[in-house]
Write an enzyme that holds these catalytic residues in place. Structure first.
Site, PDB file in Angstrom:
ATOM      1  N   LEU A 127       0.809  -1.215   0.000  1.00  0.00           N
ATOM      2  CA  LEU A 127       0.000   0.000   0.000  1.00  0.00           C
ATOM      3  C   LEU A 127       0.839   1.261   0.000  1.00  0.00           C
ATOM      4  O   LEU A 127       0.387   2.311  -0.439  1.00  0.00           O
ATOM      5  CB  LEU A 127      -0.928   0.012   1.222  1.00  0.00           C
ATOM      6  CG  LEU A 127      -1.886  -1.176   1.357  1.00  0.00           C
ATOM      7  CD1 LEU A 127      -2.660  -1.086   2.664  1.00  0.00           C
ATOM      8  CD2 LEU A 127      -2.839  -1.239   0.176  1.00  0.00           C
ATOM      9  N   GLY A 128       2.049   1.180   0.526  1.00  0.00           N
ATOM     10  CA  GLY A 128       2.899   2.360   0.584  1.00  0.00           C
ATOM     11  C   GLY A 128       4.087   2.123   1.485  1.00  0.00           C
ATOM     12  O   GLY A 128       4.280   1.042   2.041  1.00  0.00           O
ATOM     13  N   SER A 129       4.907   3.147   1.619  1.00  0.00           N
ATOM     14  CA  SER A 129       6.075   3.068   2.493  1.00  0.00           C
ATOM     15  C   SER A 129       6.232   4.393   3.212  1.00  0.00           C
ATOM     16  O   SER A 129       5.791   5.441   2.733  1.00  0.00           O
ATOM     17  CB  SER A 129       7.335   2.735   1.692  1.00  0.00           C
ATOM     18  OG  SER A 129       7.561   3.706   0.689  1.00  0.00           O
ATOM     19  N   GLN A 184       8.510   6.408   6.843  1.00  0.00           N
ATOM     20  CA  GLN A 184       9.799   6.600   7.502  1.00  0.00           C
ATOM     21  C   GLN A 184      10.298   5.323   8.160  1.00  0.00           C
ATOM     22  O   GLN A 184      11.494   5.074   8.222  1.00  0.00           O
ATOM     23  CB  GLN A 184       9.681   7.706   8.550  1.00  0.00           C
ATOM     24  CG  GLN A 184      10.997   8.039   9.258  1.00  0.00           C
ATOM     25  CD  GLN A 184      10.829   9.178  10.241  1.00  0.00           C
ATOM     26  OE1 GLN A 184       9.794   9.833  10.259  1.00  0.00           O
ATOM     27  NE2 GLN A 184      11.843   9.408  11.053  1.00  0.00           N
ATOM     28  N   PHE A 185       9.362   4.496   8.643  1.00  0.00           N
ATOM     29  CA  PHE A 185       9.766   3.331   9.421  1.00  0.00           C
ATOM     30  C   PHE A 185       9.630   2.015   8.673  1.00  0.00           C
ATOM     31  O   PHE A 185      10.032   0.983   9.188  1.00  0.00           O
ATOM     32  CB  PHE A 185       8.954   3.256  10.712  1.00  0.00           C
ATOM     33  CG  PHE A 185       9.091   4.490  11.547  1.00  0.00           C
ATOM     34  CD1 PHE A 185      10.335   4.904  12.000  1.00  0.00           C
ATOM     35  CD2 PHE A 185       7.984   5.249  11.862  1.00  0.00           C
ATOM     36  CE1 PHE A 185      10.465   6.046  12.759  1.00  0.00           C
ATOM     37  CE2 PHE A 185       8.110   6.395  12.625  1.00  0.00           C
ATOM     38  CZ  PHE A 185       9.355   6.795  13.077  1.00  0.00           C
ATOM     39  N   GLY A 186       9.054   2.013   7.500  1.00  0.00           N
ATOM     40  CA  GLY A 186       8.913   0.753   6.783  1.00  0.00           C
ATOM     41  C   GLY A 186       7.819   0.801   5.746  1.00  0.00           C
ATOM     42  O   GLY A 186       7.451   1.874   5.258  1.00  0.00           O
ATOM     43  N   VAL A 209       3.868  -0.606   4.277  1.00  0.00           N
ATOM     44  CA  VAL A 209       2.530  -1.003   4.707  1.00  0.00           C
ATOM     45  C   VAL A 209       1.918  -1.871   3.617  1.00  0.00           C
ATOM     46  O   VAL A 209       1.941  -1.508   2.442  1.00  0.00           O
ATOM     47  CB  VAL A 209       1.630   0.219   4.979  1.00  0.00           C
ATOM     48  CG1 VAL A 209       0.240  -0.232   5.432  1.00  0.00           C
ATOM     49  CG2 VAL A 209       2.252   1.124   6.036  1.00  0.00           C
ATOM     50  N   LYS A 263       2.174  -3.460   8.838  1.00  0.00           N
ATOM     51  CA  LYS A 263       3.274  -2.504   8.755  1.00  0.00           C
ATOM     52  C   LYS A 263       4.568  -3.221   9.105  1.00  0.00           C
ATOM     53  O   LYS A 263       4.660  -3.887  10.138  1.00  0.00           O
ATOM     54  CB  LYS A 263       3.024  -1.343   9.711  1.00  0.00           C
ATOM     55  CG  LYS A 263       4.069  -0.234   9.640  1.00  0.00           C
ATOM     56  CD  LYS A 263       3.671   0.913  10.570  1.00  0.00           C
ATOM     57  CE  LYS A 263       4.685   2.037  10.524  1.00  0.00           C
ATOM     58  NZ  LYS A 263       4.320   3.138  11.443  1.00  0.00           N
ATOM     59  N   ASP A 317       2.651  13.878  14.323  1.00  0.00           N
ATOM     60  CA  ASP A 317       2.752  13.848  12.865  1.00  0.00           C
ATOM     61  C   ASP A 317       1.348  13.880  12.259  1.00  0.00           C
ATOM     62  O   ASP A 317       1.005  13.079  11.402  1.00  0.00           O
ATOM     63  CB  ASP A 317       3.503  12.593  12.415  1.00  0.00           C
ATOM     64  CG  ASP A 317       3.981  12.701  10.968  1.00  0.00           C
ATOM     65  OD1 ASP A 317       3.877  13.801  10.383  1.00  0.00           O
ATOM     66  OD2 ASP A 317       4.449  11.684  10.420  1.00  0.00           O
TER      67      ASP A 317
END
Length: 505
Positions: A247-249, A251-253, A255, A269, A360
């Site tokens: 689905l996306g990426s 800062q931490f990894g 999804v 995630k 955030d």
């Protein structure tokens, strides 16, 4: 049923062939095999089975399955929609029950069943639904003109309200009608015609509008029951998860959309190795686990061995920022946008009450459900705090959403989240436009130091800009409003011009 007749329908009369596949207000939902089924809910909280209670009043403990349920292990009782059961032990999320069809005993999720002959068996009955939530659910795209629900009145105990979706040249509206009770029993909307039951009332107005804004067509589509995933399923084996689509990426990894036990759709995630320690990642998960609210994306479980996974509920329409840029999102009315903003404020008000921060908050970190409900996601840097959270040196944060005191001093409080919420509102009313268009991050910082604020866009009402957004951007953090206040203002933004109930037809 005639206009004033109270004769009950013949329950033994078979349904004619031409009626199959059509919803009827007299068909009990649990027996309506041809109705489109809700997505099955998979549940996992299997505790040690308690002994049956021999002292239950059996007359009051017969239920009907509202949905199919597939047993997850040998302690569960598999059941089909419409199946009748006797409850042997009825407490908590899981009820011990005996099927009157198969004679088998086992555990069933309590939100999958309803008492026999109760209003909960009706697909249109939403007992404790509030006015605002009723409007949100009826405005879901799947509900068409004439979709309706009946709920308990919030202001008049013992009375009910009928909420109906109306579609006019001005757009989609939800109309509310008082259902009044007769002293001798029965109900009415207009005093010129009364009904012995709510079912009879629904049947009448399903045949013709008779003064309502629309003829009643189909019951409001009911969201799937909430999943009672519990503490003992916190750490799960990696083999129980299947990653399907990225689905996306962040800062931490990354999804992913995936499945738990090949049954329940979830978001997964993953930790990007080297970005942060596994301990910090698990700290993020523990914060999410402690924050449980309907406006926050729900955390289900984690895989604690590297690569670490964190499993949350899946939100079908993705992030709010991307959704606002779609054809459907770009056609959302201003009242709908403000209501979505109120939902976000509601979630942040909960975070505020929990003495926590997000750090955030922006449209990219808000997720949207199939019914267009918003939930707050990505608590990657949120922390439970006493008064403030100080960011570590070198930490990355989005300048255009960050409050001046956080930019200059690295100090984040809930008031910094309020500033970010003001920027998020600008994203919403501009359908996803980048804040401070044409400015670089250093230019934004310099302009903010000189007192610059983004001007009101043409798509933003002056009252919203002056009374909400500009208040979020006050220089002194303590002068910014609370999220509780922001929630109330946004929820009531149009109330002053609305009629609470429609006049009697």
């Amino acid at each position: 049923m005639g206009l004033v007749s109270s004769k009950k329908p013949d329950k033994e009369k078979p349904i004619k062939e031409k009626d199959k596949g059509q919803w009827s207000p007299l068909k009990v939902s649990a027996q309506d095999k041809d109705a489109p089924p809700l997505p099955p809910l998979v549940v996992f909280n299997h505790l040690t089975p308690p002994p049956p209670d021999e002292h239950l009043d059996e007359d009051k403990h017969f239920v009907v399955a509202l949905y199919d349920y597939t047993a997850m292990n040998d302690r569960d009782l598999q059941m089909l929609k419409g199946e009748k059961l006797q409850v042997l032990k009825g407490t908590g999320d899981w009820w011990l029950a005996r099927s009157l069809v198969t004679g088998r005993e086992g555990y069933v999720p309590s939100n999958f069943v309803a008492r026999v002959e109760s209003l909960e068996m009706e697909r249109w009955f939403f007992r404790s639904q509030g006015r605002k939530e009723a409007e949100r659910q009826l405005l879901a795209p799947i509900n068409k003109a004439g979709s309706f629900l009946i709920r308990e009145s919030e202001t008049n105990k013992g009375a009910f309200s009928l909420s109906v979706k109306d579609v006019t040249t001005q757009g989609e509206l939800i109309k509310h009608y008082k259902i009044r009770c007769l002293d001798e029993g029965g109900y009415y909307i207009s005093p010129r015609i009364t009904f012995p039951s709510l079912q009879a009332l629904v049947q009448h107005y399903s045949k013709k509008g008779d003064g309502l804004c629309q003829r009643l067509t189909l019951p409001c589509v009911r969201p799937a029951p909430q999943n009672p995933w519990a503490q003992d399923e916190w750490e799960i084996p990696r083999q129980s998860l299947r990653l399907v689509r990225k689905l996306g990426s962040g800062q931490f990894g990354e999804v992913w959309m995936g499945y738990y036990k090949n049954n329940m759709k979830v978001a997964i995630k993953t930790l990007k190795e080297g970005t942060m320690s596994p301990e910090a990642f698990l700290g993020e998960a523990n914060v999410m686990k402690a924050l449980q609210h309907e406006r926050l994306v729900r955390l289900y479980a984690v895989v604690t061995k590297e690569p670490i996974y964190i499993v949350t509920e899946y939100m079908a329409r993705g992030c709010l920022l991307d959704f606002l840029k779609t054809d459907e999102g770009s056609r959302l009315s201003l009242p709908r946008l403000i209501d979505m903003s109120a939902q976000i404020a509601e979630g942040m008000a909960y975070i505020e009450r929990m003495n926590s921060i997000h750090r955030d908050l922006r449209a990219a970190n808000i997720l949207v459900s199939e019914a267009l409900c918003c939930k707050i996601a990505d608590f990657g840097l949120a922390r439970i705090i006493d008064s403030e959270y100080t960011a570590q040196e070198g930490a990355k944060f989005p300048i255009k959403w960050t409050a001046p005191e956080a930019i200059h001093f690295g100090v984040f409080t809930i008031k910094a989240d309020v500033w970010s919420f003001g920027v998020l509102l600008m994203e919403v009313v501009t359908y996803g436009r980048v804040p401070y268009p044409g400015m670089s991050n250093p230019e934004v910082i310099r302009n903010l130091e000189r007192g610059y604020r983004m001007p009101r866009p043409d798509t933003c009402p002056p009252e919203l800009y002056r009374g909400v957004i500009a208040e979020c951007w006050r220089s002194r953090p303590e002068e910014r409003p609370t999220f509780e206040f922001l929630q109330s203002v946004l929820e009531d933004f149009y109330t002053a011009t609305e009629r609470q109930y429609e006049l009697q037809p």
